[in-house]
Design a protein around this motif. Structure first.
Motif, PDB file in Angstrom:
ATOM      1  N   VAL A  47      28.540 -15.012  73.511  1.00 47.81           N
ATOM      2  CA  VAL A  47      29.552 -14.712  72.495  1.00 47.81           C
ATOM      3  C   VAL A  47      29.140 -15.289  71.132  1.00 47.81           C
ATOM      4  O   VAL A  47      29.095 -14.577  70.138  1.00 47.81           O
ATOM      5  CB  VAL A  47      30.927 -15.269  72.891  1.00 47.81           C
ATOM      6  CG1 VAL A  47      31.941 -15.067  71.769  1.00 47.81           C
ATOM      7  CG2 VAL A  47      31.425 -14.627  74.181  1.00 47.81           C
ATOM      8  N   ALA A  48      28.848 -16.595  71.118  1.00 50.28           N
ATOM      9  CA  ALA A  48      28.514 -17.247  69.845  1.00 50.28           C
ATOM     10  C   ALA A  48      27.811 -18.566  70.123  1.00 50.28           C
ATOM     11  O   ALA A  48      27.973 -19.152  71.193  1.00 50.28           O
ATOM     12  CB  ALA A  48      29.768 -17.491  69.015  1.00 50.28           C
ATOM     13  N   THR A  57      25.453 -20.379  62.514  1.00 49.00           N
ATOM     14  CA  THR A  57      26.050 -19.758  63.678  1.00 49.00           C
ATOM     15  C   THR A  57      25.414 -18.394  63.927  1.00 49.00           C
ATOM     16  O   THR A  57      24.840 -17.786  63.024  1.00 49.00           O
ATOM     17  CB  THR A  57      27.563 -19.557  63.497  1.00 49.00           C
ATOM     18  OG1 THR A  57      27.802 -18.866  62.255  1.00 49.00           O
ATOM     19  CG2 THR A  57      28.314 -20.877  63.486  1.00 49.00           C
ATOM     20  N   TYR A  59      26.371 -14.713  66.334  1.00 55.22           N
ATOM     21  CA  TYR A  59      27.421 -14.052  67.106  1.00 55.22           C
ATOM     22  C   TYR A  59      26.888 -12.799  67.786  1.00 55.22           C
ATOM     23  O   TYR A  59      25.987 -12.126  67.279  1.00 55.22           O
ATOM     24  CB  TYR A  59      28.584 -13.654  66.191  1.00 55.22           C
ATOM     25  CG  TYR A  59      29.256 -14.821  65.518  1.00 55.22           C
ATOM     26  CD1 TYR A  59      28.874 -15.232  64.242  1.00 55.22           C
ATOM     27  CD2 TYR A  59      30.276 -15.526  66.152  1.00 55.22           C
ATOM     28  CE1 TYR A  59      29.477 -16.309  63.621  1.00 55.22           C
ATOM     29  CE2 TYR A  59      30.897 -16.600  65.541  1.00 55.22           C
ATOM     30  CZ  TYR A  59      30.481 -16.989  64.277  1.00 55.22           C
ATOM     31  OH  TYR A  59      31.091 -18.060  63.669  1.00 55.22           O
ATOM     32  N   GLN A  64      31.233 -10.048  66.115  1.00 54.01           N
ATOM     33  CA  GLN A  64      30.892 -10.337  64.724  1.00 54.01           C
ATOM     34  C   GLN A  64      32.007  -9.877  63.782  1.00 54.01           C
ATOM     35  O   GLN A  64      32.491  -8.754  63.893  1.00 54.01           O
ATOM     36  CB  GLN A  64      29.589  -9.624  64.361  1.00 54.01           C
ATOM     37  CG  GLN A  64      29.116  -9.854  62.931  1.00 54.01           C
ATOM     38  CD  GLN A  64      28.517 -11.228  62.754  1.00 54.01           C
ATOM     39  OE1 GLN A  64      27.676 -11.649  63.535  1.00 54.01           O
ATOM     40  NE2 GLN A  64      28.927 -11.913  61.702  1.00 54.01           N
ATOM     41  N   PHE A  67      35.370 -13.176  65.388  1.00 50.61           N
ATOM     42  CA  PHE A  67      35.361 -14.529  65.961  1.00 50.61           C
ATOM     43  C   PHE A  67      34.613 -15.474  65.023  1.00 50.61           C
ATOM     44  O   PHE A  67      33.643 -15.088  64.376  1.00 50.61           O
ATOM     45  CB  PHE A  67      34.657 -14.545  67.308  1.00 50.61           C
ATOM     46  CG  PHE A  67      35.397 -13.842  68.420  1.00 50.61           C
ATOM     47  CD1 PHE A  67      36.516 -13.057  68.193  1.00 50.61           C
ATOM     48  CD2 PHE A  67      34.959 -13.964  69.734  1.00 50.61           C
ATOM     49  CE1 PHE A  67      37.180 -12.421  69.226  1.00 50.61           C
ATOM     50  CE2 PHE A  67      35.609 -13.336  70.781  1.00 50.61           C
ATOM     51  CZ  PHE A  67      36.724 -12.562  70.521  1.00 50.61           C
ATOM     52  N   THR A  68      35.063 -16.725  65.000  1.00 52.58           N
ATOM     53  CA  THR A  68      34.394 -17.755  64.213  1.00 52.58           C
ATOM     54  C   THR A  68      34.246 -19.014  65.054  1.00 52.58           C
ATOM     55  O   THR A  68      35.244 -19.530  65.572  1.00 52.58           O
ATOM     56  CB  THR A  68      35.186 -18.089  62.942  1.00 52.58           C
ATOM     57  OG1 THR A  68      35.358 -16.906  62.156  1.00 52.58           O
ATOM     58  CG2 THR A  68      34.446 -19.131  62.109  1.00 52.58           C
ATOM     59  N   MET A  69      33.013 -19.488  65.156  1.00 55.17           N
ATOM     60  CA  MET A  69      32.748 -20.711  65.908  1.00 55.17           C
ATOM     61  C   MET A  69      32.529 -21.857  64.932  1.00 55.17           C
ATOM     62  O   MET A  69      31.874 -21.684  63.898  1.00 55.17           O
ATOM     63  CB  MET A  69      31.518 -20.555  66.794  1.00 55.17           C
ATOM     64  CG  MET A  69      31.269 -21.747  67.705  1.00 55.17           C
ATOM     65  SD  MET A  69      29.928 -21.441  68.861  1.00 55.17           S
ATOM     66  CE  MET A  69      29.992 -22.959  69.826  1.00 55.17           C
ATOM     67  N   LEU A  80      36.493 -21.935  68.966  1.00 56.41           N
ATOM     68  CA  LEU A  80      36.240 -20.513  68.806  1.00 56.41           C
ATOM     69  C   LEU A  80      37.543 -19.873  68.351  1.00 56.41           C
ATOM     70  O   LEU A  80      38.482 -19.749  69.149  1.00 56.41           O
ATOM     71  CB  LEU A  80      35.753 -19.874  70.106  1.00 56.41           C
ATOM     72  CG  LEU A  80      35.348 -18.401  69.984  1.00 56.41           C
ATOM     73  CD1 LEU A  80      34.079 -18.278  69.118  1.00 56.41           C
ATOM     74  CD2 LEU A  80      35.104 -17.777  71.361  1.00 56.41           C
ATOM     75  N   GLN A 106      20.392 -17.027  73.574  1.00 61.00           N
ATOM     76  CA  GLN A 106      21.546 -16.323  74.126  1.00 61.00           C
ATOM     77  C   GLN A 106      21.492 -16.168  75.637  1.00 61.00           C
ATOM     78  O   GLN A 106      22.373 -15.540  76.215  1.00 61.00           O
ATOM     79  CB  GLN A 106      21.670 -14.949  73.466  1.00 61.00           C
ATOM     80  CG  GLN A 106      21.865 -15.032  71.953  1.00 61.00           C
ATOM     81  CD  GLN A 106      22.104 -13.685  71.307  1.00 61.00           C
ATOM     82  OE1 GLN A 106      22.417 -12.701  71.966  1.00 61.00           O
ATOM     83  NE2 GLN A 106      21.961 -13.631  69.986  1.00 61.00           N
TER      84      GLN A 106
END
Length: 124
Positions: A47-48, A57, A59, A64, A67-69, A80, A106
């Motif tokens: 995911v991220a 970061t 994604y 993309q 979501f923000t990590m 997340l 990943q």
């Protein structure tokens, strides 16, 4: 050894938001952190991920822009933020850590530590 504990999952309607947290049992400043997810009958997918400092970061294409990590090394916690959720985001979300300086990895097999997972369900 690092123990990871996720929280923040739940049931949300499509278009809604959730914020997942992952707390580490010890200082994890030197670990790359990542989120993966696994839906029923599917393989675990990336995911991220975030670099040591949190300055970089990466994604998955599917999340993309939605979501923000982020990470707080002082609190040994990663987050997340998930916005504009879709039914296809439904899965168990896992936090993972690896002792490396490569934050773009990943492949799940290259992460050393995993949390127990938290369920995210998005209804249509």
């Amino acid at each position: 050894q690092v123990q990871l504990v996720e929280s923040g999952g739940g049931l949300v309607q499509a278009g809604g938001s959730l914020r997942l947290s992952c707390a580490a049992s010890r200082t994890f400043s030197w670990y790359v952190m990542a989120w993966f997810r696994q839906a029923p009958g599917k393989e675990r997918e990336f995911v991220a991920a975030i670099s040591w400092s949190g300055g970089r970061t990466v994604y998955a294409d599917s999340v993309q822009g939605r979501f923000t990590m982020s990470r707080d090394n002082a609190a040994n916690t990663v987050y997340l933020q998930m916005n504009s959720l879709k039914p296809e985001d439904t899965a168990v979300y896992y936090c993972a850590a690896r002792s490396s300086n490569s934050y773009t990895e990943q492949r799940p097999s290259l992460y050393n530590y995993w949390g127990q997972g938290t369920q995210v369900t998005v209804s249509s």
